[in-house]
Design a protein around this motif. Structure first.
Motif, PDB file in Angstrom:
ATOM      1  N   ASP A  47      -8.989  -4.462   2.894  1.00  8.33           N
ATOM      2  CA  ASP A  47      -8.527  -3.646   4.011  1.00  8.33           C
ATOM      3  C   ASP A  47      -9.696  -3.176   4.873  1.00  8.33           C
ATOM      4  O   ASP A  47     -10.739  -3.825   4.934  1.00  8.33           O
ATOM      5  N   ASN A  82      -8.012  -4.679   8.921  1.00  7.81           N
ATOM      6  CA  ASN A  82      -7.667  -3.257   9.009  1.00  7.81           C
ATOM      7  C   ASN A  82      -6.187  -3.053   8.738  1.00  7.81           C
ATOM      8  O   ASN A  82      -5.343  -3.783   9.264  1.00  7.81           O
ATOM      9  N   GLY A  83      -5.872  -2.055   7.908  1.00 11.49           N
ATOM     10  CA  GLY A  83      -4.474  -1.731   7.623  1.00 11.49           C
ATOM     11  C   GLY A  83      -3.809  -2.624   6.601  1.00 11.49           C
ATOM     12  O   GLY A  83      -2.608  -2.494   6.353  1.00 11.49           O
ATOM     13  N   THR A  85      -2.253  -4.216   3.371  1.00 10.96           N
ATOM     14  CA  THR A  85      -1.654  -3.737   2.128  1.00 10.96           C
ATOM     15  C   THR A  85      -1.739  -4.831   1.071  1.00 10.96           C
ATOM     16  O   THR A  85      -2.025  -5.995   1.386  1.00 10.96           O
ATOM     17  N   ASN A 121      -3.969   1.650   1.474  1.00  9.83           N
ATOM     18  CA  ASN A 121      -2.886   1.751   2.456  1.00  9.83           C
ATOM     19  C   ASN A 121      -1.522   1.831   1.792  1.00  9.83           C
ATOM     20  O   ASN A 121      -0.600   2.446   2.328  1.00  9.83           O
ATOM     21  N   ALA A 125       0.685   5.167   2.581  1.00 12.40           N
ATOM     22  CA  ALA A 125       2.005   5.054   3.204  1.00 12.40           C
ATOM     23  C   ALA A 125       2.983   6.059   2.616  1.00 12.40           C
ATOM     24  O   ALA A 125       3.829   6.613   3.331  1.00 12.40           O
TER      25      ALA A 125
END
Length: 489
Positions: A47, A82-83, A85, A121, A125
């Motif tokens: 990530d 980036n971001g 999961t 992430n 969440a």
């Protein structure tokens, strides 16, 4: 040549290569196989920690770059997103119709070392969804989990709104998240095992290092409930990651590196006097250095079988295990006997200078030291090291005529000797946050500032640096790993 054999050779000459590349000191005595030309590949999956999000210069300061330099990778492919999961990474590696499937698998199949930072992430969440629901109910304005980061960012410099929202978050009952967090942890760890199994099916020889999670908010004050929530989530995840490891990955203990640091290692900030607020979870430059050091230690521990049985007093579960094994296998430190290392015993000045001397390739000094207290009948083993260190200005002695070889080495002396060894770089790092910074000797102030700035020396848990404190042999071994990770950028 098999991947692990090639990597093992690189590991043994790791610090010599770093020093040679830095051009600091003349180095001699390379073994023939230290310069063997091999194709050696490092793949970084994960990530925004892997991408180096938030750094001024990710290509230099990010842990991927630091680790690549530390292990002398010939090629590095940073495939961080980036971001990302765990589900998205799993899909990228298993969906044959995916846009980047062929690229990913080509990199996986040829990599010698693969690092993975994933799971943050997935856990975040859960928190964001809860905060969105809480805020929507409280204000009557509907927001989603995607809105939460910008919502929190808007609090900075806005005392009235910030005070209200922080109070709401800090007094919330997070016990309702237990079941959701448990489910998220289970799914994430299951995904990671499938990810690693997929990698191993394509490349059985690859070393796969999976970072565990850290608490990004441990240094914040004024939001104890949030800090406690993240601590619960992170420790639960880390336990599961280690306990349900069926795919054969190596867990990298990033958590301990962060938890033991007095220095803030993330971008998170909370100042309730100015309402400067930033809940950014990402590591800062010092945090990336800590991650790289943890990765390097885990990497070194992959090559422990031959040394593992040598030292009866080095517990495999100890925090210094990987560092001691690395230092011994590299030849930079030797046991006190054939079967003992004495990791908790105090290191002496002669021992520490000898470690650096071995790192430099045991060069032959051309000058005779003038110190009058070098006991040639008792300690001839350290004479060449002290002579070399004195010749190149790495040590000056405790007085003009004495070296004090058998005295314990102190933390400020270590910083100063390493500082001179690397090249005596300038540093304006502010040490005033440490309550005992005034105890640092005048000659060592710049060196200690530089060492703290570069992550070589970290503070104690009580907010002190303990500059006059003595160092153990285990701490010296660990320092070697930090030199590799922090100074090879």
């Amino acid at each position: 040549m098999k991947a692990k054999e090639r990597i093992g050779q690189r590991l043994l000459s790791l610090l010599l290569m770093v020093t040679l590349c830095l051009g600091v000191l003349p180095i001699t005595g390379f073994a023939a196989d230290s310069t063997e030309s091999v194709s050696y590949s490092y793949l970084a999956l994960g990530d925004s920690i892997t991408t180096g999000y938030g750094l001024d210069d990710a290509e230099r300061e990010g842990f991927v770059a630091l680790l690549a330099n530390a292990i002398s990778a010939d090629s590095t492919y940073n495939a961080g997103v980036n971001g990302l999961t765990s589900s998205a990474l799993l899909e990228a590696l298993t969906d044959t119709a995916g846009e980047n499937y062929a690229v990913y698998m080509a990199a996986v199949s040829t990599a010698d070392v693969i690092t993975i930072t994933i799971g943050g992430n997935d856990l975040l969440a859960v928190f964001y969804n809860y905060v969105a629901a809480l805020y929507s109910t409280f204000t009557g304005t509907a927001v989603t989990a995607d809105d939460v980061p910008s919502l929190i960012a808007s609090l900075s410099g806005n005392p009235m709104t910030a005070s209200t929202v922080l109070s709401l978050l800090n007094n919330a009952d997070y016990s309702a998240l237990t079941a959701t967090l448990t489910a998220a942890v289970t799914e994430t760890v299951t995904n990671i095992n499938t990810i690693v199994s997929t990698i191993k099916a394509a490349n059985a020889d690859a070393i796969v290092l999976v970072a565990n999670q850290y608490n990004p908010y441990k240094w914040l004050t004024g939001c104890d409930n949030i800090v406690a929530l993240f601590e619960t989530a992170v420790t639960g995840y880390n336990t599961a990651l280690a306990q349900y490891n069926v795919a054969g990955y190596t867990v990298v203990d990033v958590y301990s590196a962060f938890d033991e640091s007095v220095e803030t290692l993330t971008n998170a900030e909370l100042d309730l006097t100015t309402y400067s607020i930033d809940f950014d979870i990402h590591p800062n430059a010092a945090g990336h250095t800590a991650i790289a050091a943890a990765m390097a230690a885990a990497y070194a521990a992959e090559f422990t079988p031959a040394v593992k049985s040598e030292f009866d007093d080095v517990d495999e579960e100890s925090w210094y295990y990987g560092a001691v094994i690395y230092a011994a296998k590299s030849g930079y430190m030797v046991g006190t006997t054939e079967t003992t290392f004495e990791p908790e015993s105090t290191a002496t000045r002669a021992q520490f200078v000898t470690v650096l001397y071995r790192m430099a390739g045991n060069p032959t000094p051309t000058e005779v030291p003038t110190f009058t207290d070098l006991n040639t009948t008792y300690g001839t083993w350290y004479i060449p090291a002290v002579a070399w260190a004195k010749q190149y200005g790495i040590v000056n002695g405790t007085t003009e005529t004495t070296f004090s070889p058998d005295e314990p080495i102190t933390r400020e002396q270590i910083a100063t000797i390493i500082w001179r060894y690397i090249g005596a770089n300038a540093s304006s790092y502010d040490l005033s946050s440490f309550t005992d910074s005034g105890e640092i000797s005048e000659y060592a102030k710049t060196a200690v500032a530089w060492a703290v700035e570069n992550g070589l020396i970290i503070g104690n848990g009580d907010g002190t640096l303990n500059p006059k404190g003595e160092a153990t042999r285990a701490e010296i071994a660990t320092l070697i790993m930090r030199v590799v990770a922090a100074l090879s950028a």
